[in-house]
Design a protein around this motif. Sequence first.
Motif, PDB file in Angstrom:
ATOM      1  N   THR A   1       0.795  -1.226   0.000  1.00  0.00           N
ATOM      2  CA  THR A   1       0.000   0.000   0.000  1.00  0.00           C
ATOM      3  C   THR A   1       0.830   1.280   0.000  1.00  0.00           C
ATOM      4  O   THR A   1       0.282   2.357  -0.184  1.00  0.00           O
ATOM      5  CB  THR A   1      -0.933   0.039   1.233  1.00  0.00           C
ATOM      6  OG1 THR A   1      -0.138   0.001   2.423  1.00  0.00           O
ATOM      7  CG2 THR A   1      -1.912  -1.122   1.215  1.00  0.00           C
ATOM      8  N   ASP A   2       2.134   1.162   0.235  1.00  0.00           N
ATOM      9  CA  ASP A   2       2.954   2.368   0.369  1.00  0.00           C
ATOM     10  C   ASP A   2       4.311   2.143  -0.274  1.00  0.00           C
ATOM     11  O   ASP A   2       5.128   1.397   0.245  1.00  0.00           O
ATOM     12  CB  ASP A   2       3.127   2.721   1.848  1.00  0.00           C
ATOM     13  CG  ASP A   2       3.869   4.018   2.060  1.00  0.00           C
ATOM     14  OD1 ASP A   2       4.256   4.673   1.073  1.00  0.00           O
ATOM     15  OD2 ASP A   2       4.075   4.382   3.228  1.00  0.00           O
ATOM     16  N   GLU A   3       4.544   2.777  -1.394  1.00  0.00           N
ATOM     17  CA  GLU A   3       5.842   2.671  -2.062  1.00  0.00           C
ATOM     18  C   GLU A   3       6.591   3.995  -1.954  1.00  0.00           C
ATOM     19  O   GLU A   3       7.090   4.521  -2.935  1.00  0.00           O
ATOM     20  CB  GLU A   3       5.647   2.243  -3.518  1.00  0.00           C
ATOM     21  CG  GLU A   3       5.103   0.843  -3.642  1.00  0.00           C
ATOM     22  CD  GLU A   3       5.048   0.357  -5.075  1.00  0.00           C
ATOM     23  OE1 GLU A   3       5.646   0.989  -5.966  1.00  0.00           O
ATOM     24  OE2 GLU A   3       4.396  -0.667  -5.295  1.00  0.00           O
ATOM     25  N   SER A   4       6.680   4.512  -0.750  1.00  0.00           N
ATOM     26  CA  SER A   4       7.293   5.811  -0.512  1.00  0.00           C
ATOM     27  C   SER A   4       8.809   5.747  -0.595  1.00  0.00           C
ATOM     28  O   SER A   4       9.416   4.678  -0.665  1.00  0.00           O
ATOM     29  CB  SER A   4       6.880   6.319   0.875  1.00  0.00           C
ATOM     30  OG  SER A   4       7.483   5.506   1.876  1.00  0.00           O
ATOM     31  N   TRP A   5       9.424   6.914  -0.543  1.00  0.00           N
ATOM     32  CA  TRP A   5      10.873   7.000  -0.517  1.00  0.00           C
ATOM     33  C   TRP A   5      11.431   6.367   0.752  1.00  0.00           C
ATOM     34  O   TRP A   5      12.542   5.859   0.759  1.00  0.00           O
ATOM     35  CB  TRP A   5      11.343   8.447  -0.668  1.00  0.00           C
ATOM     36  CG  TRP A   5      10.963   9.337   0.484  1.00  0.00           C
ATOM     37  CD1 TRP A   5       9.826  10.060   0.618  1.00  0.00           C
ATOM     38  CD2 TRP A   5      11.723   9.568   1.671  1.00  0.00           C
ATOM     39  NE1 TRP A   5       9.820  10.731   1.816  1.00  0.00           N
ATOM     40  CE2 TRP A   5      10.992  10.442   2.483  1.00  0.00           C
ATOM     41  CE3 TRP A   5      12.964   9.116   2.120  1.00  0.00           C
ATOM     42  CZ2 TRP A   5      11.439  10.877   3.730  1.00  0.00           C
ATOM     43  CZ3 TRP A   5      13.407   9.558   3.361  1.00  0.00           C
ATOM     44  CH2 TRP A   5      12.645  10.429   4.139  1.00  0.00           C
ATOM     45  N   LEU A   6      10.626   6.343   1.830  1.00  0.00           N
ATOM     46  CA  LEU A   6      11.070   5.699   3.067  1.00  0.00           C
ATOM     47  C   LEU A   6      11.230   4.189   2.880  1.00  0.00           C
ATOM     48  O   LEU A   6      12.141   3.582   3.426  1.00  0.00           O
ATOM     49  CB  LEU A   6      10.093   5.985   4.207  1.00  0.00           C
ATOM     50  CG  LEU A   6      10.184   7.368   4.835  1.00  0.00           C
ATOM     51  CD1 LEU A   6       9.060   7.591   5.826  1.00  0.00           C
ATOM     52  CD2 LEU A   6      11.538   7.561   5.498  1.00  0.00           C
ATOM     53  N   LEU A   7      10.326   3.606   2.095  1.00  0.00           N
ATOM     54  CA  LEU A   7      10.434   2.180   1.801  1.00  0.00           C
ATOM     55  C   LEU A   7      11.700   1.925   0.982  1.00  0.00           C
ATOM     56  O   LEU A   7      12.472   1.005   1.291  1.00  0.00           O
ATOM     57  CB  LEU A   7       9.197   1.677   1.057  1.00  0.00           C
ATOM     58  CG  LEU A   7       9.201   0.196   0.679  1.00  0.00           C
ATOM     59  CD1 LEU A   7       9.279  -0.685   1.926  1.00  0.00           C
ATOM     60  CD2 LEU A   7       7.967  -0.148  -0.140  1.00  0.00           C
ATOM     61  N   ALA A   8      11.928   2.742  -0.029  1.00  0.00           N
ATOM     62  CA  ALA A   8      13.134   2.592  -0.858  1.00  0.00           C
ATOM     63  C   ALA A   8      14.394   2.758  -0.004  1.00  0.00           C
ATOM     64  O   ALA A   8      15.362   1.991  -0.148  1.00  0.00           O
ATOM     65  CB  ALA A   8      13.113   3.601  -2.003  1.00  0.00           C
ATOM     66  N   LEU A   9      14.391   3.723   0.890  1.00  0.00           N
ATOM     67  CA  LEU A   9      15.535   3.936   1.776  1.00  0.00           C
ATOM     68  C   LEU A   9      15.733   2.738   2.709  1.00  0.00           C
ATOM     69  O   LEU A   9      16.862   2.306   2.947  1.00  0.00           O
ATOM     70  CB  LEU A   9      15.343   5.218   2.593  1.00  0.00           C
ATOM     71  CG  LEU A   9      16.465   5.575   3.561  1.00  0.00           C
ATOM     72  CD1 LEU A   9      17.782   5.793   2.817  1.00  0.00           C
ATOM     73  CD2 LEU A   9      16.092   6.809   4.373  1.00  0.00           C
ATOM     74  N   SER A  10      14.640   2.182   3.198  1.00  0.00           N
ATOM     75  CA  SER A  10      14.731   1.008   4.078  1.00  0.00           C
ATOM     76  C   SER A  10      15.314  -0.188   3.333  1.00  0.00           C
ATOM     77  O   SER A  10      16.136  -0.927   3.879  1.00  0.00           O
ATOM     78  CB  SER A  10      13.353   0.670   4.652  1.00  0.00           C
ATOM     79  OG  SER A  10      12.876   1.720   5.462  1.00  0.00           O
ATOM     80  N   TYR A  11      14.885  -0.383   2.077  1.00  0.00           N
ATOM     81  CA  TYR A  11      15.473  -1.447   1.261  1.00  0.00           C
ATOM     82  C   TYR A  11      16.968  -1.217   1.085  1.00  0.00           C
ATOM     83  O   TYR A  11      17.779  -2.130   1.251  1.00  0.00           O
ATOM     84  CB  TYR A  11      14.820  -1.522  -0.121  1.00  0.00           C
ATOM     85  CG  TYR A  11      13.465  -2.171  -0.164  1.00  0.00           C
ATOM     86  CD1 TYR A  11      13.177  -3.326   0.549  1.00  0.00           C
ATOM     87  CD2 TYR A  11      12.461  -1.627  -0.960  1.00  0.00           C
ATOM     88  CE1 TYR A  11      11.933  -3.925   0.481  1.00  0.00           C
ATOM     89  CE2 TYR A  11      11.207  -2.219  -1.037  1.00  0.00           C
ATOM     90  CZ  TYR A  11      10.949  -3.370  -0.313  1.00  0.00           C
ATOM     91  OH  TYR A  11       9.719  -3.960  -0.383  1.00  0.00           O
TER      92      TYR A  11
END
Length: 189
Positions: A148-158
């Motif tokens: 539900t959330d493909e934010s920059w925070l998700l990318a940073l966490s990856y």
Amino acid sequence: MHVNIPNALTMLRIFLIPVLVLVFYLPFDKHLLVAAGIFALAAVTDWFDGYLARRLDQMTSFGAFLDPVADKLMVAVALVLLVERHDTILFTLAACVIIGREIVISALREWMAELGQRTSVAVSYVGKVKTAFQMVAIVGLLAIDPATDESWLLALSYLMLYTAAVLTLWSMMIYLRAARQVMIEHAKA
């Protein structure tokens, strides 16, 4: 009655493991944020119990044994939970590298301790940096639902998790290199 605060914090981390799993799966609003908060609390107590053990002179052999076990259990359980939710080969590979390294290094440290050589595989700076990246990444990944959330925070966490996986391999090589001579000598015996 004397309470060993660092050991109590370590026991709290172990107690939080099933709580983390339960909260992760319970279908209530913001359950992922609560799960991330539980993991963050465990990560903070990991740092805090070591600090208090040194500061209050409450270091014990039981604490020295249980603290890394609690840390590795919490990280392994969180990564297993996350592999289900972030089901890609790269994510799974990173989780396997991190968990596998923890098993290898724990076994190496135990073996080296039996030989009286534990200090040659003491925690390295790279290992500490790896742990920081890993803990922050896991908090972020627990908090964010990738469906539900493909934010920059998700990318940073990856990115932080994959960086932690690379640092994991690097730190494992440092530990194995430090133990190399002892391993060679005992392989001949």
